[in-house]
Design a protein around this motif. Structure first.
Motif, PDB file in Angstrom:
ATOM      1  N   HIS A 197     -10.677  -0.739   0.258  1.00 42.25           N
ATOM      2  CA  HIS A 197     -12.021  -1.300   0.101  1.00 42.25           C
ATOM      3  C   HIS A 197     -13.053  -0.250   0.501  1.00 42.25           C
ATOM      4  O   HIS A 197     -12.922   0.418   1.530  1.00 42.25           O
ATOM      5  N   GLY A 198     -14.092  -0.100  -0.307  1.00 40.86           N
ATOM      6  CA  GLY A 198     -15.082   0.945  -0.072  1.00 40.86           C
ATOM      7  C   GLY A 198     -15.799   0.817   1.249  1.00 40.86           C
ATOM      8  O   GLY A 198     -16.153   1.819   1.887  1.00 40.86           O
ATOM      9  N   LYS A 199     -16.003  -0.398   1.730  1.00 39.84           N
ATOM     10  CA  LYS A 199     -16.743  -0.610   2.976  1.00 39.84           C
ATOM     11  C   LYS A 199     -15.818  -0.838   4.162  1.00 39.84           C
ATOM     12  O   LYS A 199     -16.043  -0.286   5.254  1.00 39.84           O
ATOM     13  N   HIS A 200     -14.748  -1.623   3.983  1.00 39.32           N
ATOM     14  CA  HIS A 200     -13.917  -2.045   5.108  1.00 39.32           C
ATOM     15  C   HIS A 200     -12.659  -1.205   5.288  1.00 39.32           C
ATOM     16  O   HIS A 200     -11.992  -1.311   6.332  1.00 39.32           O
ATOM     17  N   GLY A 201     -12.299  -0.394   4.309  1.00 34.93           N
ATOM     18  CA  GLY A 201     -11.150   0.495   4.436  1.00 34.93           C
ATOM     19  C   GLY A 201      -9.812  -0.216   4.468  1.00 34.93           C
ATOM     20  O   GLY A 201      -8.830   0.320   4.994  1.00 34.93           O
ATOM     21  N   THR A 202      -9.722  -1.413   3.920  1.00 42.12           N
ATOM     22  CA  THR A 202      -8.473  -2.181   3.886  1.00 42.12           C
ATOM     23  C   THR A 202      -7.893  -2.157   2.475  1.00 42.12           C
ATOM     24  O   THR A 202      -8.623  -2.043   1.491  1.00 42.12           O
ATOM     25  N   PRO A 203      -6.554  -2.306   2.352  1.00 39.98           N
ATOM     26  CA  PRO A 203      -5.919  -2.307   1.019  1.00 39.98           C
ATOM     27  C   PRO A 203      -6.167  -3.634   0.303  1.00 39.98           C
ATOM     28  O   PRO A 203      -5.287  -4.494   0.195  1.00 39.98           O
ATOM     29  N   TRP A 204      -7.367  -3.798  -0.203  1.00 37.84           N
ATOM     30  CA  TRP A 204      -7.816  -5.085  -0.711  1.00 37.84           C
ATOM     31  C   TRP A 204      -6.996  -5.569  -1.911  1.00 37.84           C
ATOM     32  O   TRP A 204      -6.723  -6.775  -2.042  1.00 37.84           O
ATOM     33  N   ALA A 205      -6.592  -4.659  -2.783  1.00 42.98           N
ATOM     34  CA  ALA A 205      -5.847  -5.074  -3.972  1.00 42.98           C
ATOM     35  C   ALA A 205      -4.496  -5.667  -3.586  1.00 42.98           C
ATOM     36  O   ALA A 205      -4.044  -6.659  -4.177  1.00 42.98           O
ATOM     37  N   SER A 206      -3.840  -5.084  -2.581  1.00 40.29           N
ATOM     38  CA  SER A 206      -2.560  -5.624  -2.117  1.00 40.29           C
ATOM     39  C   SER A 206      -2.748  -6.999  -1.488  1.00 40.29           C
ATOM     40  O   SER A 206      -1.942  -7.911  -1.701  1.00 40.29           O
ATOM     41  N   ILE A 207      -3.824  -7.158  -0.727  1.00 40.50           N
ATOM     42  CA  ILE A 207      -4.098  -8.456  -0.097  1.00 40.50           C
ATOM     43  C   ILE A 207      -4.367  -9.521  -1.159  1.00 40.50           C
ATOM     44  O   ILE A 207      -3.854 -10.643  -1.087  1.00 40.50           O
ATOM     45  N   VAL A 208      -5.144  -9.169  -2.170  1.00 43.26           N
ATOM     46  CA  VAL A 208      -5.447 -10.110  -3.251  1.00 43.26           C
ATOM     47  C   VAL A 208      -4.179 -10.496  -4.002  1.00 43.26           C
ATOM     48  O   VAL A 208      -3.974 -11.661  -4.367  1.00 43.26           O
ATOM     49  N   PHE A 266       0.839  -1.203   0.000  1.00 42.63           N
ATOM     50  CA  PHE A 266       0.000   0.000   0.000  1.00 42.63           C
ATOM     51  C   PHE A 266       0.872   1.251   0.000  1.00 42.63           C
ATOM     52  O   PHE A 266       0.664   2.181  -0.788  1.00 42.63           O
ATOM     53  N   ALA A 267       1.879   1.283   0.890  1.00 40.07           N
ATOM     54  CA  ALA A 267       2.762   2.453   0.971  1.00 40.07           C
ATOM     55  C   ALA A 267       3.555   2.642  -0.315  1.00 40.07           C
ATOM     56  O   ALA A 267       3.743   3.770  -0.787  1.00 40.07           O
ATOM     57  N   MET A 268       4.018   1.542  -0.913  1.00 37.15           N
ATOM     58  CA  MET A 268       4.778   1.646  -2.153  1.00 37.15           C
ATOM     59  C   MET A 268       3.884   2.071  -3.318  1.00 37.15           C
ATOM     60  O   MET A 268       4.305   2.824  -4.192  1.00 37.15           O
ATOM     61  N   GLY A 269       2.641   1.601  -3.319  1.00 31.52           N
ATOM     62  CA  GLY A 269       1.708   2.045  -4.351  1.00 31.52           C
ATOM     63  C   GLY A 269       1.360   3.514  -4.198  1.00 31.52           C
ATOM     64  O   GLY A 269       1.263   4.260  -5.192  1.00 31.52           O
ATOM     65  N   ARG A 270       1.191   3.975  -2.968  1.00 30.65           N
ATOM     66  CA  ARG A 270       0.899   5.388  -2.702  1.00 30.65           C
ATOM     67  C   ARG A 270       2.061   6.274  -3.148  1.00 30.65           C
ATOM     68  O   ARG A 270       1.849   7.419  -3.577  1.00 30.65           O
ATOM     69  N   ALA A 271       3.284   5.725  -3.074  1.00 29.05           N
ATOM     70  CA  ALA A 271       4.472   6.488  -3.463  1.00 29.05           C
ATOM     71  C   ALA A 271       4.828   6.330  -4.937  1.00 29.05           C
ATOM     72  O   ALA A 271       5.859   6.841  -5.379  1.00 29.05           O
ATOM     73  N   LYS A 272       3.993   5.567  -5.694  1.00 29.12           N
ATOM     74  CA  LYS A 272       4.222   5.340  -7.124  1.00 29.12           C
ATOM     75  C   LYS A 272       5.399   4.418  -7.388  1.00 29.12           C
ATOM     76  O   LYS A 272       5.891   4.338  -8.514  1.00 29.12           O
ATOM     77  N   ALA A 319      -0.568   1.940  -8.924  1.00 30.34           N
ATOM     78  CA  ALA A 319      -1.479   2.639  -8.015  1.00 30.34           C
ATOM     79  C   ALA A 319      -2.584   1.751  -7.469  1.00 30.34           C
ATOM     80  O   ALA A 319      -3.150   2.046  -6.411  1.00 30.34           O
ATOM     81  N   VAL A 320      -2.884   0.643  -8.156  1.00 32.71           N
ATOM     82  CA  VAL A 320      -3.950  -0.240  -7.692  1.00 32.71           C
ATOM     83  C   VAL A 320      -3.665  -0.762  -6.282  1.00 32.71           C
ATOM     84  O   VAL A 320      -4.596  -1.032  -5.502  1.00 32.71           O
ATOM     85  N   PHE A 321      -2.399  -0.859  -5.902  1.00 34.37           N
ATOM     86  CA  PHE A 321      -2.057  -1.431  -4.601  1.00 34.37           C
ATOM     87  C   PHE A 321      -2.384  -0.506  -3.437  1.00 34.37           C
ATOM     88  O   PHE A 321      -2.354  -0.947  -2.282  1.00 34.37           O
TER      89      PHE A 321
END
Length: 480
Positions: A336-347, A320-326, A330-332
Motif C-alpha cells: 500500500h502506498g501510504k501504509h506499507g502493507t501487502p494490501w492485495a494479499s489481504i484483499v 507476499f513472499a510467494m509473490g515476491r518469489a514469482k 506479482a500483485v500479491f
C-alpha cells in the motif's frame, strides 16, 4: 533484475508474542470444549493438548533456530526453498495458505455463532437453505462477512497499529478467561465430580488422547506466525525461540482452564447430550448468569479478533513472499502506498474467506480437518530444514547453507520432524483415531487442484528464473 520489495521493521517483541499466542487461541478454545470432551473426555482433552503442545515445542524450537539464522518473511516457504528447492517451497507454501485462510474464515464464523447464541431472534432471520445439517441464515452470513471486511481493512491500515492492538486484546482475553474459570471453580453449584469419568467411556484412554493429539497442529497453529513476521522485527531474531515457546505454554494453559470451566457446570456426559449450539456459553450462563456469560463473550471476542489479526498478518505475509518469489502473481507483493502493507494479499484472503459463511458451519469443520494436513506438512518442513541447518560433527559433509556444528539442535529438529510425520499419519492413515472423513478428502483434493492450476500457470517464470536471482528475491542475498 526486478526490484525486491521489503517490509518495514516496526514489530516489538511483545507484539510478536501476542500475534503468536492470539493466533494459536482464536475461537476454538471457547467454542469447541464440549465437542472435544465428547471425543476424549475432560482429562483426555487436557492430556492430549499438553502432549500436542510438547510435540509442537520441538517444532517451535526448530522454527526459532531458522528465524535466528534467516529472519526473512515467508516462513516455511522460504525455508523449504533454502533446503529443498522451488517445488518443495511452492508445495509447502500452498498448503500453509490453506491452513491460515481456513482459520480466518472460521474465526468470522465463530463470531456469528456467538451472536446467534446471544440473540437468536436477531440472527435467525432470512433462512436461505440447509447444508450438511446446518441452517444458513442471511443475517448470519452478513455478520461473518462484515467481520471479515472490517479486519481486512484494519490490517491494510497499518501493521504496527494492528500488532499493538493484538497485544491489548490478548491481555484482556487472558484476564476474562481466567476470571470466568476462577468463578466457575468457586461457585457453590459446580463440582469437580462433574468431570468424571475423566475419559470417554467405551474407548481406550490412549485412543481418546491420540484423537486430541492429532488435532494439536490445528489447535496450536499460530505460533508459527513468528517467522512470517520476521522481516518486520525491530529486535534481535535470537528472541524468536523464547517468544514461540512462551506462546505455546500460555496457549496450552488457556485450553486447559477452558475445559475445566466448561466441565464443572454439570456432569459432562449430560452436557454433551444437550447438543447446545454453544456448550461452553450455556454452561457458564447456568452457573454465573448474564454477568458470567458477558465475561466469556468478551474473552471469545478477543480470541476471535486476535485470530483474525494474526492470521490476516501471517497469510498475507506468506503470499507476499510467494509473490515476491514469482511463485504467485506479482500483485500479491504490492505494498500500500501510504501504509506499507501487502494490501492485495489481504484483499485476496478476505475475498476467498467471504465465500465460507455461505457454506454453513458443518462444511467449515471439514475444512478444519483438511487444513490440519497442510499445517502438519509445514511443520515437517520447518523441522527438516532445521535438521539440515546443523552438523553432527565438524567433519560432516553438509549443505552450503549449514550454519554450525550443533548435535543437540540437530537432534531436536530430528525429533520434531518424526513427531510431525506421526501427527500427519494420524490424519491420513486409515484406521487411525483422527482419519479424515470423506468430505475433508474431497475438499483437500479441490485445494490440490487449485494449487496445481496456479503452479502450471506460473511454472515457466518461477522455475526458469536464475538461481542467483531467486536467492536474492527470497533470501535478500545469494545463498551461502
Amino acid at each position: 533484475m526486478s526490484e525486491r520489495i521489503t517490509l518495514g521493521k516496526t514489530f516489538k517483541p511483545h507484539w510478536v508474542w501476542a500475534i503468536a499466542f492470539g493466533s494459536a487461541i482464536g475461537w476454538g478454545s471457547f467454542v469447541l470444549p464440549v465437542e472435544w470432551m465428547d471425543r476424549a473426555g475432560p482429562m483426555g482433552v487436557i492430556i492430549g493438548l499438553w502432549i500436542g503442545g510438547l510435540i509442537l515445542s520441538l517444532v517451535g524450537l526448530s522454527t526459532g533456530f531458522l528465524v535466528k539464522a534467516y529472519p526473512i518473511t515467508g516462513g516455511a516457504f522460504t525455508y523449504a526453498y533454502l533446503a529443498f528447492g522451488r517445488k518443495h517451497a511452492f508445495l509447502c507454501g500452498w498448503f500453509l495458505i490453506l491452513g491460515y485462510a481456513a482459520i480466518v474464515a472460521l474465526n468470522a464464523s465463530a463470531f456469528a455463532l456467538m451472536i446467534k447464541f446471544l440473540v437468536p431472534d436477531v440472527v435467525k432471520v432470512g433462512l436461505l437453505y440447509r447444508i450438511a445439517g446446518w441452517d444458513v441464515y442471511f443475517v448470519e452470513v452478513l455478520i461473518a462477512s462484515a467481520v471479515l471486511v472490517l479486519f481486512a481493512w484494519l490490517n491494510i491500515r497499518g501493521a504496527d497499529a494492528t500488532a499493538q492492538t493484538q497485544f491489548y486484546f490478548c491481555v484482556l482475553l487472558i484476564a476474562a478467561a481466567t476470571g470466568v474459570t476462577a468463578a466457575m471453580s468457586f461457585a457453590p453449584e459446580t463440582s469437580f465430580g462433574n468431570l468424571l469419568p475423566l475419559y470417554k467411556p467405551g474407548i481406550p484412554s490412549w485412543s481418546a488422547i491420540a484423537a486430541i493429539v492429532a488435532i494439536s497442529p490445528w489447535a496450536y497453529v499460530g505460533f508459527d506466525t513468528v517467522p512470517q513476521a520476521a522481516e518486520e522485527f525491530n529486535f534481535s531474531p535470537a528472541k524468536a525461540t523464547f517468544l514461540i515457546l512462551a506462546a505455546l505454554v500460555v496457549a496450552a494453559s488457556h485450553y486447559s482452564i477452558m475445559i475445566l470451566a466448561t466441565g464443572l457446570a454439570m456432569p459432562w456426559l449430560d452436557l454433551v447430550d444437550l447438543r447446545e449450539i454453544w456448550g461452553t456459553g450455556w454452561a457458564v450462563q447456568q452457573v454465573l448468569g448474564t454477568a458470567g456469560l458477558a465475561a466469556l463473550a468478551i474473552a471469545l471476542c478477543m480470541g476471535i479478533f486476535t485470530g483474525l489479526i494474526g492470521f490476516y498478518i501471517s497469510c498475507s505475509r506468506l503470499m507476499f513472499a510467494m509473490g515476491r518469489a514469482k511463485a504467485l502473481p506479482a500483485v500479491f507483493c504490492r505494498l500500500h502506498g501510504k501504509h506499507g502493507t501487502p494490501w492485495a494479499s489481504i484483499v485476496f484472503v478476505c475475498a476467498i474467506c467471504l465465500l465460507a459463511p455461505w457454506f454453513g458451519r458443518s462444511v467449515l469443520l471439514w475444512i478444519v480437518d483438511m487444513s490440519a494436513v497442510g499445517i502438519s506438512i509445514a511443520f515437517i518442513y520447518y523441522c527438516a530444514v532445521a535438521y539440515r541447518l546443523f552438523k553432527w560433527t565438524p567433519t560432516q559433509r553438509a549443505p552450503a547453507f549449514c550454519k554450525e556444528t550443533a548435535p543437540g539442535k540437530k537432534l531436536i529438529a530430528l525429533a520434531g520432524m518424526l513427531c510431525s510425520i506421526g501427527l500427519l499419519g494420524l490424519l491420513l492413515v486409515p484406521g487411525s483415531p483422527a482419519f479424515l472423513e470423506t468430505p475433508a478428502w474431497i475438499a483437500l483434493g479441490c485445494w490440490v487442484l487449485i494449487g496445481l492450476g496456479f503452479y502450471l500457470t506460473l511454472a515457466r517464470e518461477y522455475c526458469n528464473t536464475p538461481k542467483a536471482e531467486m536467492d536474492r528475491l527470497i533470501l535478500g542475498h545469494a545463498a551461502a
